[in-house]
Design a protein around this motif. Sequence first.
Motif, PDB file in Angstrom:
ATOM      1  N   THR A  45      -4.672  -3.438  -7.392  1.00  0.00           N
ATOM      2  CA  THR A  45      -5.390  -4.230  -6.127  1.00  0.00           C
ATOM      3  C   THR A  45      -6.168  -5.013  -6.196  1.00  0.00           C
ATOM      4  N   ARG A  71      -6.023  -5.761  -1.270  1.00  0.00           N
ATOM      5  CA  ARG A  71      -4.210  -5.113  -1.144  1.00  0.00           C
ATOM      6  C   ARG A  71      -3.894  -3.890  -2.589  1.00  0.00           C
ATOM      7  N   ASP A 105      -1.330  -1.110  -3.135  1.00  0.00           N
ATOM      8  CA  ASP A 105      -0.632  -0.581  -3.137  1.00  0.00           C
ATOM      9  C   ASP A 105       0.037  -0.088  -4.902  1.00  0.00           C
ATOM     10  N   PRO A 159       6.466   4.972  -2.963  1.00  0.00           N
ATOM     11  CA  PRO A 159       5.790   3.694  -3.053  1.00  0.00           C
ATOM     12  C   PRO A 159       4.458   3.904  -1.734  1.00  0.00           C
ATOM     13  N   GLU A 180       1.434   2.283  -0.249  1.00  0.00           N
ATOM     14  CA  GLU A 180       0.453   1.076   0.686  1.00  0.00           C
ATOM     15  C   GLU A 180      -1.323   1.291   1.964  1.00  0.00           C
ATOM     16  N   SER A 220       3.278   5.645   3.592  1.00  0.00           N
ATOM     17  CA  SER A 220       4.107   5.698   2.522  1.00  0.00           C
ATOM     18  C   SER A 220       5.438   5.601   2.742  1.00  0.00           C
TER      19      SER A 220
END
Length: 410
Positions: free
Chosen positions: A40, A59, A61, A68, A70, A91
């Motif tokens: 982050t 940011r 993610d 994964p 974000e 995702s």
Amino acid sequence: EISGNVSWNWTQSQPFELELSASAVEFTPLVPQDPGKLNTRLTASGALQPFLLRADLQRLDGIILDHPFEASGGFHVEQDQVFADRLVLESGDSRLSLDGSLYQEDGVSFSAQIESMEQFSDELAGALSAQGVLSLHPDSPRISATLSGRQIKLGPVEIGMIETRELAQGAGDAGSEFIFTGLVLNDRPVESLALRLAGRTPLEDIGLAVLAEDMELNLALKGSINDWGDPLNSGWKGALSEFQVSREDGLGLSLNRAANLEWSPSRTELEQACFSGARGGSLCLESSLISPDEIDFHAEMERIPLALLELTLQSDARFSQVLSGTVDWSRKSGIAVRGGARINIAPGTVKFEGDDDVLAETGPGVFGFELVDGQLRQGGLDLNFPGSGDIDLEFSVPDLSLGTESPLQG
């Protein structure tokens, strides 16, 4: 790795600013069975007097539940309310977005798109999308949503398709109807289920219509949330205005007139509700449940077909017997359970669906029990089978505290 800068002025409103960067932060100890990592970079500013916070996710993610993800956007806190500022979580092909505040007049707008729910759990499947606005503002509450989906699986529940139909019933009085088709509930097929939410305020007019095999159910509630400032705890108050269940052969039960109904986390109460059934039958019941352990229930029935059980049970057996009698059950705080029942069973037959041959014939019978001070002092079933024999059963349960493990005597 975590790094950043913080500045804070302890005068006047005590403003502050924050810059934070973090990479490869593991949070496995928080969720041991689902390891994850987080990266982050964010900035935040605000004040302590009064409290104000505004955060911008430059940011965010990582990996959650082995998938994964974000995120982007931000949020702020003002006057003890949380606002989403174009907050987006993605995702794979799935996406969730939020903007606004739940307790503002404009509410929070939301949008969710899940292309494959299998990615979250082996118990889930299908595609689902939803969008709308939700507001719990006391003066102008609002629930507006559209829902769609296909080939959905939620554990033992399967849904072929979900659609939304907008309703316009009058000036300022509108809502939505959510239609579920091709359902399977615990291996029982249901052709369709329609949930209606309408009214000038949310949850003022609630309807449910179910079509399953040869059975049809219609139910309606009219009322309102007691306090939109605290909707869950304040509860809902109104009436059961419609209830009708029927089968193609005429078997059914319908509500005679509206019955007052009240629900909250601590109390559920249904005032006397009377129903008419096929073959001149009638059923009246009333009940109250006060959390955590106070219950009152009373029912009176006259010529109610035993075949009504066929509407809820998956069985090919068909019963022609009718029941008449009363059932009472009462449990108060600090007082042992009391109650009883006496049900007269009229003569009848048992057949298989589509077969005219009689599987069994029963004469007049009676079932009953008496509960005093938490003890089932006496219970019995007396049922005659003409030309075959009788069932004459007497039983008691001296201690009901063990529930289904309580020993039975008789």
